[in-house]
Every structure is written in structure tokens, then in C-alpha cells.
Scaffold this active site. Structure first.
Site, mmCIF file in Angstrom:
data_model
loop_
_atom_site.group_PDB
_atom_site.id
_atom_site.type_symbol
_atom_site.label_atom_id
_atom_site.label_comp_id
_atom_site.label_asym_id
_atom_site.label_seq_id
_atom_site.Cartn_x
_atom_site.Cartn_y
_atom_site.Cartn_z
ATOM 1 N N CYS A 42 -0.433 4.372 2.424
ATOM 2 C CA CYS A 42 -0.680 4.204 3.856
ATOM 3 C C CYS A 42 -0.370 2.763 4.246
ATOM 4 C CB CYS A 42 -2.104 4.616 4.238
ATOM 5 S SG CYS A 42 -3.396 3.900 3.193
ATOM 6 N N SER A 43 -1.351 2.022 4.765
ATOM 7 C CA SER A 43 -1.067 0.650 5.171
ATOM 8 C C SER A 43 -2.294 -0.241 4.989
ATOM 9 C CB SER A 43 -0.599 0.610 6.635
ATOM 10 O OG SER A 43 -1.564 1.204 7.490
ATOM 11 N N CYS A 44 -3.039 -0.045 3.894
ATOM 12 C CA CYS A 44 -4.193 -0.897 3.607
ATOM 13 C C CYS A 44 -3.727 -2.348 3.496
ATOM 14 C CB CYS A 44 -4.866 -0.455 2.320
ATOM 15 S SG CYS A 44 -5.563 1.214 2.409
ATOM 16 N N CYS A 101 0.886 -1.160 0.000
ATOM 17 C CA CYS A 101 0.000 0.000 0.000
ATOM 18 C C CYS A 101 0.922 1.207 0.000
ATOM 19 C CB CYS A 101 -0.906 0.010 1.228
ATOM 20 S SG CYS A 101 -2.021 1.433 1.268
#
Length: 217
Positions: A120-122, A117
Site C-alpha cells: 500500500c503506502s505506509c 511499502c
């Protein structure tokens, strides 16, 4: 050959580190949105914490079970590819549906998939639980797109030159799960034995399953 599949966003291994620490912009936004929803009465603080606890109780064991079943059961394999969340809900009697979709990326002898991602940190928390620290690190998020083979090498994964590396970029609406290649020599293995070969990293694409010789079937 590296191919980057980029999607618009709305939103551990020693070589991959993030010196900034955990306070990223997306975390601040999440906290602000959560507090606003509670303040407006859309959600209660208790309901928020209940959902957080439920999600954080998930771990890669659930994903490993799904991969093992897909290896062993052709009908489940096809259903997982065509309608992953509904298939997983029925298989494990756990809530999977929500505001995000899940796509299963199938590794083949010719193609290796890896997930990131970039903004961000999906992450497929519904199956794997919270993401590892290196997945959230800016070094991983930027470098895996530009030099995937070099990053995979740092994870100890050396792929033949004739294997295509595909990098899929998660979004606020889409999560990805890598379905790794089934290790050789596992015909007739039980689901439990098969799932013991599946690691978290191989479901992200930064690793491959354990060899059959490493466990008892």
C-alpha cells in the site's frame, strides 16, 4: 548487492508513474473503516477531520530538523535510534506516539537504506507528511524490491558497487526513516544550515543530502 528485508503486511520522479490514479484498494478500505467508526459512534467526523488536518500539516521540514540534530548531537542520535517516537515527542513537543512504531535506518559508507511499502503506502507521515505520488505508485513499490539500483539510478542516485543496498518494507505497524550520511565539510555548521541539506528523498533513501557547497553555512 541488494538485500530485501520483507515484513508481513496488515495492511516527483518521472520514471515512476502509476496509471491507475489515486483510487487504490487501501484508500477504499480506509474510507470504509472511517465511515464505519463514525457510524458506530467510536469517532466523530470532526475528530477524524481534525486528525487528518494535523497529519497533513506535517512536512519534511520536521524530519530534516531531526536528521540535522542527530548529525550534530551524539546523545540525541543514540536516543533517536533506541526510542525514536518518544525522543521526537520530547524534542519537538509534538504528538508522535500512536498505533505504529518507527525505526531509524542508519546509512553508512558501506550500506545504503531505501524504504518502500510494497502492498500500500505506509509512510512516516508523523515526520514527513503525506507521501509523494511516486512512493504510492505500483511501479516504485514493485521495482525497488527487484531492481533497487536501477530504480535509484532513475532518481539520479548512482551508488558504488561495493555499497550494499538494503530495502526495508514498511507495514501497518512499522514505519522507517532513513538517517543519511552527513555531508563532508559541515563541521561546526548550525542546525539550520545542516537541516537545509536534508531532502525528503534522502530520508526515504531515493536520494542523498545536498552537498555542503550548495548552501551557505
Amino acid at each position: 548487492m541488494a538485500e530485501h528485508h520483507h515484513h508481513d503486511h496488515a495492511h516527483a520522479h518521472a520514471p515512476i508513474e502509476d496509471p491507475r490514479g489515486p483510487d487504490t484498494e487501501d484508500e477504499f478500505l480506509e474510507i470504509a473503516l472511517r465511515e464505519l467508526l463514525v457510524e458506530r459512534g467510536v469517532l466523530s467526523a470532526g475528530a477524524v477531520h481534525q486528525q487528518i488536518d494535523a497529519m497533513e500539516s506535517r512536512n519534511p521540514v520536521l524530519g530534516a530538523m531531526a536528521v540535522a540534530r542527530a548529525w550534530a548531537d551524539p546523545a540525541f542520535h543514540e536516543a533517536l535510534l533506541s526510542n525514536p517516537l518518544e525522543t521526537l515527542e520530547q524534542a519537538f513537543d509534538l504528538p508522535m506516539s500512536g498505533p505504529v512504531e518507527l525505526k531509524v535506518l542508519v546509512n553508512t559508507p558501506e550500506v545504503h537504506n531505501v524504504v518502500v511499502c510494497t502492498l500500500c503506502s505506509c509512510y512516516p507521515r508523523m515526520l514527513l507528511g503525506p507521501p509523494p505520488a511516486w512512493y504510492r505508485a505500483s511501479a516504485y513499490r514493485s521495482r525497488i524490491v527487484r531492481e533497487p539500483r536501477a530504480v535509484l539510478s532513475e532518481f539520479g542516485l548512482e551508488l558504488p558497487e561495493d555499497v550494499e543496498v538494503r530495502v526495508s518494507d514498511s507495514t501497518a505497524d512499522m514505519r522507517y526513516l532513513v538517517l543519511p550520511l552527513r555531508p563532508a565539510g559541515t563541521d561546526g555548521w548550525s542546525m539550520e544550515a545542516l537541516s537545509s541539506l536534508v531532502t525528503r528523498d534522502c530520508m526515504i533513501g531515493t536520494g542523498v543530502p545536498r552537498a555542503a557547497s550548495t548552501v551557505d553555512s
